[in-house]
Design a protein around this motif. Structure first.
Motif, mmCIF file in Angstrom:
data_model
loop_
_atom_site.group_PDB
_atom_site.id
_atom_site.type_symbol
_atom_site.label_atom_id
_atom_site.label_comp_id
_atom_site.label_asym_id
_atom_site.label_seq_id
_atom_site.Cartn_x
_atom_site.Cartn_y
_atom_site.Cartn_z
ATOM 1 N N GLN A 43 92.313 64.473 7.158
ATOM 2 C CA GLN A 43 93.116 64.680 8.361
ATOM 3 C C GLN A 43 92.232 64.693 9.606
ATOM 4 O OE1 GLN A 43 95.112 68.465 8.532
ATOM 5 N NE2 GLN A 43 95.669 68.213 10.683
ATOM 6 N N GLN A 75 92.012 61.987 12.799
ATOM 7 C CA GLN A 75 92.148 62.422 14.188
ATOM 8 C C GLN A 75 91.011 61.838 15.032
ATOM 9 O OE1 GLN A 75 94.244 64.496 15.891
ATOM 10 N NE2 GLN A 75 95.471 65.540 14.355
ATOM 11 N N GLN A 79 91.408 57.996 15.375
ATOM 12 C CA GLN A 79 92.482 57.620 16.286
ATOM 13 C C GLN A 79 92.049 57.774 17.735
ATOM 14 O OE1 GLN A 79 95.614 56.195 15.501
ATOM 15 N NE2 GLN A 79 95.312 55.793 17.688
ATOM 16 N N GLU A 104 92.327 69.040 16.377
ATOM 17 C CA GLU A 104 92.506 68.209 17.561
ATOM 18 C C GLU A 104 91.152 67.598 17.912
ATOM 19 O OE1 GLU A 104 94.671 68.816 21.778
ATOM 20 O OE2 GLU A 104 92.894 70.077 21.519
#
Length: 257
Positions: free
Chosen positions: A39, A43, A46, A89
């Motif tokens: 995950q 992030q 991306q 994040e």
């Protein structure tokens, strides 16, 4: 590692850029099967894709088959520093920018209707970013005043992120220009080393024509400062006199009375 290839299509006279995304992992902690690592890596990838896409699109304008190919490799990292975090994040730390060797921040965010940043310290993750582009070099030695042609230069594949402003040049920007200096075979052809085909440089020999009442008197002169077609230019004639005229399309300096 993420590989993105940008292809160029011409349809109905419109340039279309589209991406083919190929996602695969190898040789890193992502292979350990920890979904949190997967995950977090996605992030990071991306974020880098979003930052690199405009540059990759620009590189695709170079005309070479693989121009614009974007490769992102997130280097192995551990989540021990933010152990227990379930939501991440990715962001670009202050003072950092997209680079061949990028550093991305990864911070923990609390889940909920209005996600908030956790007080946990951020984690810095390294990633390799490669945007394939072309750097143009001389196929053979180019002499001063030679016209740059498609046959006199060739593309060399480089990472756009390692190029300086002086080497980010498209073939279309070079072809048709004249060399200001001797460019050795294999050397990078910089835009600053060329000039417009219809311009003159200091020290260049030109024809000077004086026209009055239908009479044309011609001589040779030496250009005193660079000039483009249609601009005023100072020329030192063979007699040593400095005259000023207008540079014409055919490279002649015209003096009218």
């Amino acid at each position: 590692m993420t590989v993105i290839t940008l292809h160029r299509m011409k349809q109905l006279k419109t340039l279309v850029l589209f991406g083919v995304f190929l996602l695969f992992y190898s040789g890193s902690s992502m292979a350990q099967g920890d979904p949190r690592v997967d995950q977090a890596s996605l992030q990071i990838e991306q974020l880098l894709v979003d930052l690199a896409a405009p540059l990759a699109g620009k590189a695709a304008e170079g005309g070479e088959p693989n121009n614009g190919r974007l490769t992102i490799n997130v280097l192995p990292f551990s989540l021990d520093q933010i152990d227990g975090c379930k939501n991440f994040e990715a962001y670009l730390p202050s003072g950092r920018q997209l680079a061949a060797k990028s550093v991305v921040g990864l911070r923990c965010v609390e889940a909920g209707a209005a996600a908030t940043r956790s007080s946990s310290p951020p984690l810095l993750v390294k990633a390799d970013v490669h945007i394939e582009s072309s750097q143009y070099v001389a196929k053979q030695t180019i002499q001063p005043n030679d016209v740059i042609t498609a046959d006199s230069i060739e593309a060399r594949s480089v990472n756009l992120l390692t190029q300086t402003a002086t080497t980010k040049v498209l073939a279309s920007q070079l072809i048709g220009r004249r060399a200001n200096q001797r460019i050795l075979a294999g050397s990078i052809v910089k835009l600053s080393a060329t000039r417009g085909s219809h311009s003159v440089r200091k020290g260049e020999s030109v024809r000077v024509e004086s026209r009055t009442a239908g009479l044309v008197v011609a001589t040779q002169g030496e250009v005193q400062s660079p000039a483009d077609v249609g601009a005023a230019v100072s020329v030192k004639t063979s007699s040593g006199k400095i005259v000023q005229g207008i540079l014409s399309n055919d490279g002649v300096v015209l003096i009218t009375f």
